[in-house]
Motif scaffolding. Structure first.
Motif, PDB file in Angstrom:
ATOM      1  N   ARG A 205     -47.446   0.250  -7.144  1.00 46.79           N
ATOM      2  CA  ARG A 205     -48.758  -0.717  -7.403  1.00 46.79           C
ATOM      3  C   ARG A 205     -49.937  -0.072  -7.756  1.00 46.79           C
ATOM      4  O   ARG A 205     -50.213   1.182  -7.205  1.00 46.79           O
ATOM      5  CB  ARG A 205     -48.873  -1.541  -6.064  1.00 46.79           C
ATOM      6  N   LYS A 206     -50.753  -0.555  -8.604  1.00 45.83           N
ATOM      7  CA  LYS A 206     -51.928  -0.058  -9.260  1.00 45.83           C
ATOM      8  C   LYS A 206     -53.116  -1.039  -9.256  1.00 45.83           C
ATOM      9  O   LYS A 206     -52.883  -2.337  -9.449  1.00 45.83           O
ATOM     10  CB  LYS A 206     -51.816   0.595 -10.517  1.00 45.83           C
ATOM     11  N   HIS A 207     -54.150  -0.428  -9.390  1.00 51.14           N
ATOM     12  CA  HIS A 207     -55.374  -1.567  -9.409  1.00 51.14           C
ATOM     13  C   HIS A 207     -56.037  -1.048 -10.851  1.00 51.14           C
ATOM     14  O   HIS A 207     -56.257   0.076 -10.937  1.00 51.14           O
ATOM     15  CB  HIS A 207     -56.287  -1.765  -8.309  1.00 51.14           C
ATOM     16  N   ASN A 208     -56.640  -2.024 -11.651  1.00 48.99           N
ATOM     17  CA  ASN A 208     -56.995  -1.576 -13.112  1.00 48.99           C
ATOM     18  C   ASN A 208     -58.429  -0.991 -12.862  1.00 48.99           C
ATOM     19  O   ASN A 208     -58.955  -0.247 -13.947  1.00 48.99           O
ATOM     20  CB  ASN A 208     -56.884  -2.713 -13.791  1.00 48.99           C
ATOM     21  N   SER A 209     -59.116  -0.873 -11.873  1.00 47.61           N
ATOM     22  CA  SER A 209     -60.293  -0.444 -11.784  1.00 47.61           C
ATOM     23  C   SER A 209     -60.374   0.664 -10.879  1.00 47.61           C
ATOM     24  O   SER A 209     -59.483   1.305 -10.351  1.00 47.61           O
ATOM     25  CB  SER A 209     -61.146  -1.365 -10.760  1.00 47.61           C
ATOM     26  N   LYS A 210     -61.524   1.570 -10.923  1.00 46.51           N
ATOM     27  CA  LYS A 210     -61.419   2.684 -10.322  1.00 46.51           C
ATOM     28  C   LYS A 210     -61.698   2.500  -8.659  1.00 46.51           C
ATOM     29  O   LYS A 210     -62.874   1.633  -8.434  1.00 46.51           O
ATOM     30  CB  LYS A 210     -62.497   3.677 -10.528  1.00 46.51           C
ATOM     31  N   ILE A 211     -60.913   2.757  -7.833  1.00 44.64           N
ATOM     32  CA  ILE A 211     -61.300   2.408  -6.206  1.00 44.64           C
ATOM     33  C   ILE A 211     -62.060   3.407  -5.847  1.00 44.64           C
ATOM     34  O   ILE A 211     -62.022   4.546  -5.921  1.00 44.64           O
ATOM     35  CB  ILE A 211     -59.702   2.345  -5.557  1.00 44.64           C
ATOM     36  N   LEU A 212     -63.198   2.875  -5.304  1.00 43.05           N
ATOM     37  CA  LEU A 212     -64.164   3.791  -4.744  1.00 43.05           C
ATOM     38  C   LEU A 212     -64.178   3.550  -3.141  1.00 43.05           C
ATOM     39  O   LEU A 212     -64.082   2.431  -2.432  1.00 43.05           O
ATOM     40  CB  LEU A 212     -65.871   3.279  -4.903  1.00 43.05           C
ATOM     41  N   ILE A 213     -64.141   4.851  -2.538  1.00 44.96           N
ATOM     42  CA  ILE A 213     -64.047   4.758  -1.074  1.00 44.96           C
ATOM     43  C   ILE A 213     -65.249   6.028  -0.483  1.00 44.96           C
ATOM     44  O   ILE A 213     -65.273   6.796  -0.991  1.00 44.96           O
ATOM     45  CB  ILE A 213     -62.650   5.328  -0.457  1.00 44.96           C
ATOM     46  N   HIS A 214     -65.897   5.363   0.575  1.00 40.29           N
ATOM     47  CA  HIS A 214     -66.933   6.239   1.109  1.00 40.29           C
ATOM     48  C   HIS A 214     -66.280   6.460   2.668  1.00 40.29           C
ATOM     49  O   HIS A 214     -65.716   5.479   3.285  1.00 40.29           O
ATOM     50  CB  HIS A 214     -68.333   5.529   1.340  1.00 40.29           C
ATOM     51  N   GLN A 215     -66.113   7.629   2.992  1.00 44.23           N
ATOM     52  CA  GLN A 215     -65.752   7.880   4.289  1.00 44.23           C
ATOM     53  C   GLN A 215     -66.690   8.912   5.006  1.00 44.23           C
ATOM     54  O   GLN A 215     -67.123   9.931   4.574  1.00 44.23           O
ATOM     55  CB  GLN A 215     -64.376   8.579   4.258  1.00 44.23           C
ATOM     56  N   GLY A 216     -67.393   8.802   6.230  1.00 48.07           N
ATOM     57  CA  GLY A 216     -68.046   9.630   6.885  1.00 48.07           C
ATOM     58  C   GLY A 216     -67.094  10.903   7.749  1.00 48.07           C
ATOM     59  O   GLY A 216     -66.124  10.552   8.265  1.00 48.07           O
ATOM     60  N   THR A 217     -67.670  12.095   7.398  1.00 51.47           N
ATOM     61  CA  THR A 217     -66.957  13.176   8.110  1.00 51.47           C
ATOM     62  C   THR A 217     -67.289  13.143   9.516  1.00 51.47           C
ATOM     63  O   THR A 217     -66.440  13.916  10.209  1.00 51.47           O
ATOM     64  CB  THR A 217     -67.850  14.452   7.652  1.00 51.47           C
ATOM     65  N   ALA A 218     -68.106  12.334  10.131  1.00 54.20           N
ATOM     66  CA  ALA A 218     -68.327  12.524  11.339  1.00 54.20           C
ATOM     67  C   ALA A 218     -67.945  11.274  12.376  1.00 54.20           C
ATOM     68  O   ALA A 218     -68.021  10.856  13.385  1.00 54.20           O
ATOM     69  CB  ALA A 218     -69.709  12.408  12.077  1.00 54.20           C
ATOM     70  N   ASP A 219     -66.810  10.477  11.647  1.00 52.55           N
ATOM     71  CA  ASP A 219     -66.218   9.246  11.927  1.00 52.55           C
ATOM     72  C   ASP A 219     -65.156   9.600  13.031  1.00 52.55           C
ATOM     73  O   ASP A 219     -64.142  10.659  12.570  1.00 52.55           O
ATOM     74  CB  ASP A 219     -65.447   8.726  10.878  1.00 52.55           C
ATOM     75  N   ASP A 220     -65.260   9.065  14.205  1.00 53.56           N
ATOM     76  CA  ASP A 220     -64.486   9.393  15.246  1.00 53.56           C
ATOM     77  C   ASP A 220     -62.789   9.033  14.991  1.00 53.56           C
ATOM     78  O   ASP A 220     -62.078   9.517  15.552  1.00 53.56           O
ATOM     79  CB  ASP A 220     -64.905   8.686  16.576  1.00 53.56           C
ATOM     80  N   PHE A 221     -62.682   8.147  14.161  1.00 53.37           N
ATOM     81  CA  PHE A 221     -61.212   7.779  13.751  1.00 53.37           C
ATOM     82  C   PHE A 221     -60.754   8.379  12.590  1.00 53.37           C
ATOM     83  O   PHE A 221     -59.665   7.909  12.414  1.00 53.37           O
ATOM     84  CB  PHE A 221     -61.391   6.063  13.479  1.00 53.37           C
ATOM     85  N   LEU A 222     -61.468   9.086  11.954  1.00 53.92           N
ATOM     86  CA  LEU A 222     -60.849   9.713  10.800  1.00 53.92           C
ATOM     87  C   LEU A 222     -59.442  10.605  10.855  1.00 53.92           C
ATOM     88  O   LEU A 222     -58.753  10.154  10.056  1.00 53.92           O
ATOM     89  CB  LEU A 222     -62.063  10.661  10.220  1.00 53.92           C
ATOM     90  N   GLU A 223     -59.280  11.336  11.816  1.00 54.13           N
ATOM     91  CA  GLU A 223     -58.118  12.244  11.834  1.00 54.13           C
ATOM     92  C   GLU A 223     -56.922  11.241  12.421  1.00 54.13           C
ATOM     93  O   GLU A 223     -56.124  11.384  11.841  1.00 54.13           O
ATOM     94  CB  GLU A 223     -58.422  13.287  13.059  1.00 54.13           C
ATOM     95  N   LYS A 224     -57.207  10.608  13.362  1.00 58.68           N
ATOM     96  CA  LYS A 224     -56.147   9.664  14.053  1.00 58.68           C
ATOM     97  C   LYS A 224     -55.759   8.465  13.294  1.00 58.68           C
ATOM     98  O   LYS A 224     -54.569   8.075  13.350  1.00 58.68           O
ATOM     99  CB  LYS A 224     -56.622   9.538  15.464  1.00 58.68           C
TER     100      LYS A 224
END
Lengths: 272, 272
Positions: A205-224
């Motif tokens: 599956r693909k989307h035809n646009s560029k998927i943009l994601i921002h993610q904080g490095t100090a986000d407590d949920f990032l790793e888990k």
């Protein structure tokens, strides 16, 4: 459709609505901001665990940018309300406030927890018939980032663009997703995979646009729970166009979202 | 001073604090946004009835503009908390959540409801000693607009600028003000007049800056409680420089404030 509250805002209107949903068989709430004058299209915003239709529209600071770009936003609630299914209100990450934007297949839940169909059918009808625009894109946060990515990959032609803040990109591999999918789908892992961003990309599956994601490095949920790296690896392998921005020191809150919402809305505006 | 929560936001930080107040003899909370790098000064934001230190900092969308202008903001709570004085929690417009930014003289209240001295002494000390800036201005909403105007007219040299959204400009003449002033000062109308914007201007008090006020025409409290026209008449007669903008269709909410906060912060920035 009933207007519950209406506020003039950046020359347009921020409104709170309720309507009877045929999909969830409950009254559902959503909020909107509609700029003054002609609009170019509508962004669907999907919120995260514990949120309602109110969080984004009060805290993200999106209205100024939406008014400039001539785009409206519609923000559904995160689950049906007013029910009393077994286990529905026992935890913050399953049941009420945690619909995960899927159509459940388990007893009890399958009759009401139909957030996939609620968004793709009923909300689309509202956007087209009431707000009179055929142009739709989607974004979301955390569980809602998962929802935005999955709905866009499952229905690529329905959305002009898709982006996410701190999304759960690989729910089948993390505790939040495993708990929710077990509750909504039971043990059939093939059903789970149909609602997992990484698994959908692996399956072509693909989307035809560029998927943009921002993610904080100090986000407590990032790793888990979020596992942004799984998205990056899979998108690269599968050839999905994307940009993931890791934001130094930012957490999982709306202070993070408000900082980068302008970049997301302008990204969507390029596709309208 | 304790940090309760801290969030990176527009490259600076939105923080929530508590400290022991000698003026109110209670623990007091306030919020701040401090941009990254050198700052030019600090805006004190005073909130309205029923608000806490959280409303402005979560809903107004001010951080983006403050970061651009290199200004911080500090938002105190609207009253002491954790007490149980006679009548303190019986109504939304007196006692808790409704300190009116005065030093009370009535029994019980006079020992704790010292929001005038709390702002002018303790908050100023925090701004100078912790945040290291001698430059301060003030703005507020509704009851907090009253507070901003009155504190600036009583202490003109302490504030570089002053502005307000939907302020109560003539409390001695309206139900909200009469109820609060009777509760905090008793029957002595001379004390009341010392905390009334129109009465202070009539008595010759002035602020050296142009006072900026935005007021929505669809504000439910305009006719009965806010009486913007009293400010306009008195400021004209007394020679106070001012600009009052009546905003067609806007109400009393933070959707109104968020629409015009950029204009207020830029107005203040001109005086720093």
């Amino acid at each position: 459709m009933k207007i519950l509250k209406q506020h003039k805002n950046f020359d347009g209107h921020t409104c709170f609505w309720s309507h009877d949903s045929a999909e969830t068989k409950t009254e559902m709430k959503f909020s909107t901001f509609v700029p003054h004058g002609e609009i170019k299209g509508c962004i669907i915003w999907l919120s995260g665990l514990t949120c309602t239709d109110e969080n984004f529209i009060t805290k993200a600071g999106a209205q100024r940018i939406l008014a400039n770009e001539k785009l409206m936003v519609i923000c559904p609630d995160t689950s049906p309300r007013g029910l009393n299914l077994p286990g529905e209100h026992d935890s913050y990450d399953f049941g009420s406030g945690a619909g995960f934007y899927v159509d459940a297949t388990t007893p009890g839940y399958k009759d009401h927890y139909r957030m996939d169909s609620y968004v793709m059918n009923e909300l689309f009808t509202v956007i087209k018939e009431h707000f009179k625009t055929p142009n739709v894109s989607i974004m979301g946060h955390s569980m809602g980032g998962h929802g935005a990515l999955v709905l866009a990959l499952r229905n690529p032609d329905k959305f002009k663009a898709v982006s996410a803040f701190s999304p759960i990109v690989n729910p089948v591999a993390v505790p939040w997703g495993q708990k929710a999918f077990k509750g909504y789908f039971g043990e059939d892992q093939n059903l789970w995979k149909g609602h997992d961003t990484c698994e959908l990309m692996k399956a072509g599956r693909k989307h035809n646009s560029k998927i943009l994601i921002h993610q904080g490095t100090a986000d407590d949920f990032l790793e888990k729970e979020l596992k942004t790296s799984h998205f990056v690896e899979t998108a690269k392998t599968s050839g999905q166009d994307f940009e993931v921005k890791m934001c130094e020191g930012y957490d999982h809150s709306y202070y993070f979202i408000s900082t980068f919402i302008e970049e997301h809305i302008k990204h969507h505006a390029e596709y309208f």
